[in-house]
Design an enzyme around this catalytic site. Sequence first.
Site, PDB file in Angstrom:
ATOM      1  N   LYS A 106       0.876  -1.046  -0.019  1.00  0.00           N
ATOM      2  CA  LYS A 106      -0.095   0.015   0.016  1.00  0.00           C
ATOM      3  C   LYS A 106       0.711   1.360   0.035  1.00  0.00           C
ATOM      4  O   LYS A 106       0.488   2.184  -0.631  1.00  0.00           O
ATOM      5  CB  LYS A 106      -0.920  -0.156   1.319  1.00  0.00           C
ATOM      6  CG  LYS A 106      -2.167  -1.178   1.102  1.00  0.00           C
ATOM      7  CD  LYS A 106      -2.996  -1.474   2.133  1.00  0.00           C
ATOM      8  CE  LYS A 106      -3.658  -2.493   2.261  1.00  0.00           C
ATOM      9  NZ  LYS A 106      -4.519  -2.697   3.389  1.00  0.00           N
TER      10      LYS A 106
ATOM     11  N   GLN B 263      -4.562  -1.593   9.460  1.00  0.00           N
ATOM     12  CA  GLN B 263      -4.214  -2.893   8.976  1.00  0.00           C
ATOM     13  C   GLN B 263      -5.061  -3.924   9.798  1.00  0.00           C
ATOM     14  O   GLN B 263      -4.596  -4.046  10.886  1.00  0.00           O
ATOM     15  CB  GLN B 263      -2.771  -3.290   8.605  1.00  0.00           C
ATOM     16  CG  GLN B 263      -2.691  -4.465   8.060  1.00  0.00           C
ATOM     17  CD  GLN B 263      -3.298  -4.541   6.452  1.00  0.00           C
ATOM     18  OE1 GLN B 263      -3.246  -3.716   5.739  1.00  0.00           O
ATOM     19  NE2 GLN B 263      -3.739  -5.514   6.172  1.00  0.00           N
TER      20      GLN B 263
ATOM     21  N   ASP C 110     -10.696   3.049   3.935  1.00  0.00           N
ATOM     22  CA  ASP C 110     -11.239   1.617   3.592  1.00  0.00           C
ATOM     23  C   ASP C 110     -12.663   1.309   3.531  1.00  0.00           C
ATOM     24  O   ASP C 110     -13.209   0.189   3.094  1.00  0.00           O
ATOM     25  CB  ASP C 110     -10.693   0.682   4.973  1.00  0.00           C
ATOM     26  CG  ASP C 110      -9.403   0.002   4.696  1.00  0.00           C
ATOM     27  OD1 ASP C 110      -9.239  -0.253   3.475  1.00  0.00           O
ATOM     28  OD2 ASP C 110      -8.627  -0.310   5.770  1.00  0.00           O
TER      29      ASP C 110
END
Length: 283
Positions: free
Chosen positions: A54, A98, A121
């Site tokens: 990422k 994460q 997200d």
Amino acid sequence: MTAKILDGKALAQRLRTDMRAQTSQMQASHGRAPGLAVILVGEDPASQIYVNNKKRACEEVGIISFSHALPASTSKEHLLGLIAELNRDAHVDGILVQLPLPDHIDPEQIIEAIDPAKDVDGFHPYNLGCLSARKPALRSCTPYGCMRLLEETGEDLHGKEAVVIGASNIVGRPMALELLLAGSTVTIAHRFTRDLAAHIQRADIVVAAAGKPGLVKGEWIRKGAIVIDVGIHRREDGSLCGDVEFDEAAKRAAWITPVPGGVGPMTICMLLANTLQAHNARF
Ligand code: NAD
């Protein structure tokens, strides 16, 4: 094989090239580039790889990433404190935590602590609610990427029979809401579904996100269907496969995503797109 391949890797590359130009413009007109804070708690090797991928993708498109690597022993209170700080930070447009988190930290409480305007997200209940109320704001990255792949087929999704296999908060449910919003007639299959084959056999669109290798038999795929395989599994020989029996399914489908190179690259790409969207919304 008759199916055409929905090449997520190539599409993601094209989209990143466009985003590179957009971030330059944002830098020029807003005085700073978009910023993404990435929080990793613990040393899980797979999570470390995801986070590094990422960060690399951010660099490629000109998003500034702020890394926060915390030990596995981090307390929930400390993590919530960091999120509160990042929620206030004017240079941070997006916050990514994460998953999975260590067992002593409830992921839902952490996700709900993120400012929904920075929830790139798309996991926050506010953003899921917006999608269900037909006003998508920041959309869950994997379903958003699947929708972008479906767009590549050029097919009109209105009235299509769509079957989503899996009902998780991060993939299956938002995927079903996306397809509903696009006008498809949606069935959600899950672990208690009685006759999965019967549902899949009448589907124009199959999105497999159960996390079970080879669950979807190729012979179940209706001729001319579109097959999107979200599953990712590592075989004993090190190669990757999805939830769908690819070779058999590709003989019947009109379009199919490969694993790897299908949904995976699109998920990261939509995280970048969400970060740009969150940045723009602040100016
Ligand atoms: P999850 O375990 O949270 O959810 C799995 C869902 O599948 C559940 O709703 C469960 O009821 C359902 N299910 C399980 N067995 C089933 C069966 N036999 N028949 C029908 N439904 C069944 O998983 P998740 O986080 O939603 O992820 C699903 C898969 O997608 C995993 O393989 C994961 O690695 C992958 N994934 C890929 C990406 C990507 O970018 N490609 C992103 C997220 C997840």
